[in-house]
Structure formats: structure tokens, C-alpha cells
Write an enzyme that holds these catalytic residues in place. Sequence first.
Site, PDB file in Angstrom:
ATOM      1  N   LYS A   1       5.629   3.101  -9.600  1.00 39.44           N
ATOM      2  CA  LYS A   1       5.464   1.987  -8.665  1.00 39.44           C
ATOM      3  C   LYS A   1       4.181   1.245  -8.993  1.00 39.44           C
ATOM      4  CE  LYS A   1       3.783   2.457  -4.433  1.00 39.44           C
ATOM      5  NZ  LYS A   1       2.727   1.406  -4.280  1.00 39.44           N
TER       6      LYS A   1
ATOM      7  N   ASP B   1       6.053  -3.270  -6.100  1.00 40.77           N
ATOM      8  CA  ASP B   1       5.842  -3.160  -4.658  1.00 40.77           C
ATOM      9  C   ASP B   1       4.859  -4.242  -4.189  1.00 40.77           C
ATOM     10  OD1 ASP B   1       5.604  -2.197  -2.042  1.00 40.77           O
ATOM     11  OD2 ASP B   1       4.142  -0.659  -2.609  1.00 40.77           O
ATOM     12  N   LEU B   2       5.359  -5.469  -4.047  1.00 39.04           N
ATOM     13  CA  LEU B   2       4.500  -6.581  -3.630  1.00 39.04           C
ATOM     14  C   LEU B   2       4.760  -7.022  -2.194  1.00 39.04           C
ATOM     15  CD1 LEU B   2       4.456  -8.782  -6.871  1.00 39.04           C
ATOM     16  CD2 LEU B   2       2.916  -6.923  -6.194  1.00 39.04           C
ATOM     17  N   LYS B   3       5.810  -6.513  -1.586  1.00 38.22           N
ATOM     18  CA  LYS B   3       6.078  -6.731  -0.158  1.00 38.22           C
ATOM     19  C   LYS B   3       6.024  -8.212   0.236  1.00 38.22           C
ATOM     20  CE  LYS B   3       4.140  -2.231   1.262  1.00 38.22           C
ATOM     21  NZ  LYS B   3       3.443  -1.824   0.015  1.00 38.22           N
TER      22      LYS B   3
ATOM     23  N   ASP C   1       6.962 -14.349   3.615  1.00 39.88           N
ATOM     24  CA  ASP C   1       6.553 -15.747   3.755  1.00 39.88           C
ATOM     25  C   ASP C   1       7.772 -16.534   4.210  1.00 39.88           C
ATOM     26  OD1 ASP C   1       5.136 -18.273   3.360  1.00 39.88           O
ATOM     27  OD2 ASP C   1       3.852 -17.187   1.955  1.00 39.88           O
TER      28      ASP C   1
ATOM     29  N   THR D   1       4.390   3.473   6.784  1.00 42.29           N
ATOM     30  CA  THR D   1       4.245   4.864   7.219  1.00 42.29           C
ATOM     31  C   THR D   1       2.879   5.125   7.841  1.00 42.29           C
ATOM     32  OG1 THR D   1       3.652   5.467   4.944  1.00 42.29           O
ATOM     33  CG2 THR D   1       5.932   5.836   5.637  1.00 42.29           C
TER      34      THR D   1
ATOM     35  N   ARG E   1      -1.074  10.002  -4.226  1.00 41.04           N
ATOM     36  CA  ARG E   1      -2.218  10.898  -4.401  1.00 41.04           C
ATOM     37  C   ARG E   1      -1.865  12.362  -4.648  1.00 41.04           C
ATOM     38  NH1 ARG E   1      -5.107   8.206   0.696  1.00 41.04           N
ATOM     39  NH2 ARG E   1      -2.899   7.712   1.029  1.00 41.04           N
TER      40      ARG E   1
END
Length: 232
Positions: free
Chosen positions: A32, A59-61, A64, A119, A211
Site C-alpha cells: 500500500k 491509498d489516497l482517499k 471532493d 479505524t 507497523r
Amino acid sequence: MNRDVIIACDFSSAAATFEFLDKFTDVRPFVKIGMELFYAEGPQIVKELKARGHKIFLDLKLHDIPNTVRKSMAVLSALDVDIVNCHAAGAKAMMRAAVEGLTRPDGTRPLIIAVTQLTSTDQETMDRELLIHHPINEVVMKYAKNAAEAGLDGVVCSPWEANDVHSACGEGFLTVTPGIRFADGDAGDQKRIMTPDAAAKAGSDYIVVGRPITAAADPVAAYKRCVREFLG
């Protein structure tokens, strides 16, 4: 449907990313690329990782107005990534525009999924800060149904909601779930978390793990443990 473990390469530079991935000599994990790395390195990091044989979740979400999202997705579609995402909070018109922009002239496109609730968001945050007073599970289900109706392939959600999403939207509707931690690991800033094996039982199609792998003393061993626990 192929289930997989996606490593969240939340690094600040290409050099750090490749130093990490060079540890993997016998496998090319699904990765990712989030905002930090993409903003630092731009599209070139995607091209280099694809050339190395990695599948990529970009994963730029996007969130707009529909026209802006449509045009932005058209740019991203040229990068040949495997999964992209947008925020379900942008509503159905925006999500439909995202699918339109992502679809290439030949009809092909990457998978597109929508973020339901982060999350790191819990019920108290929704009530007190966002003024969303419905139970978080109801909100996630509504967002997931909106995404399905808009023609998306799935959602990003907590593993706690994966089975309910499948029940509401169908088994073929993808659930991509962050918030994964080993049973003996640190939860960090995540609130709705689950172990890899529990996520598999809960119906997650893809788990996104950062992580617990990237900060491990032996990242390759941690990745293989995660795959083993998730895929069995």
C-alpha cells in the site's frame, strides 16, 4: 477471490521504501502506498514498484466534488495500480464519478473501494466531534451499501464489520481491513483492531498491515507470520 496481506509502506521516501522491500528476496508482497509516500515521491514511486513486480493499493482517499474526483481518477488509472480508493462520505454521485474517471477507454480499470469510517474513529468521536449519532456499525453499513449502489468493488472497513458488509452487499463485495495487530503486539493509535487469524474468520478479504511488519525486528518473518495466520 484472492485473499492477501497488504503491507502498508508508510515511509517518507523512495529510499526508505526500497531499503525495506529489498529485505524480501523470495517474494514480492502486495504493498500500500499512502499519502505520505505518494506526496513525497509522486507517480514515479508507483512505476518503480510496478516494475519490481509488486501489486499496489494506492491509498489516497479521494474526497471532493464529483467532477474533480472524476478527473483525478482518470489520471490515476494510467498508473496501472491494482486498487484505489475514495471516501464513501463523498456520497453516491462522487463515487459514481470516481468509477467513470477510473475506467479506461478499453473498459478496464483498477479495483476501487471506499473508506467507510477510519479505524481510528470510535463511537465517541462520531457523537461528540462529527455529530453522527447513529451507531457506528449502522453508519458503516449505510456507507457500504451506497458504495455498492455506486458501482464500487468494495470498502475499507474495520475487520469487525467485514461479515456484516458481506451480508449487506454480497460475498463478492470486497472488504479491505486495516487495524490488524498481532495478539502479542501494541495497538498503537488504532481503536478497532483484530489479529490476522481473527480477521480471516471475520470475513476480511484483504488485510492491511503496517507497523507490526514495518517496525518489526525481522520484517520478513513478521510478514510471513501474518500471511500464515491470515491465510492458514
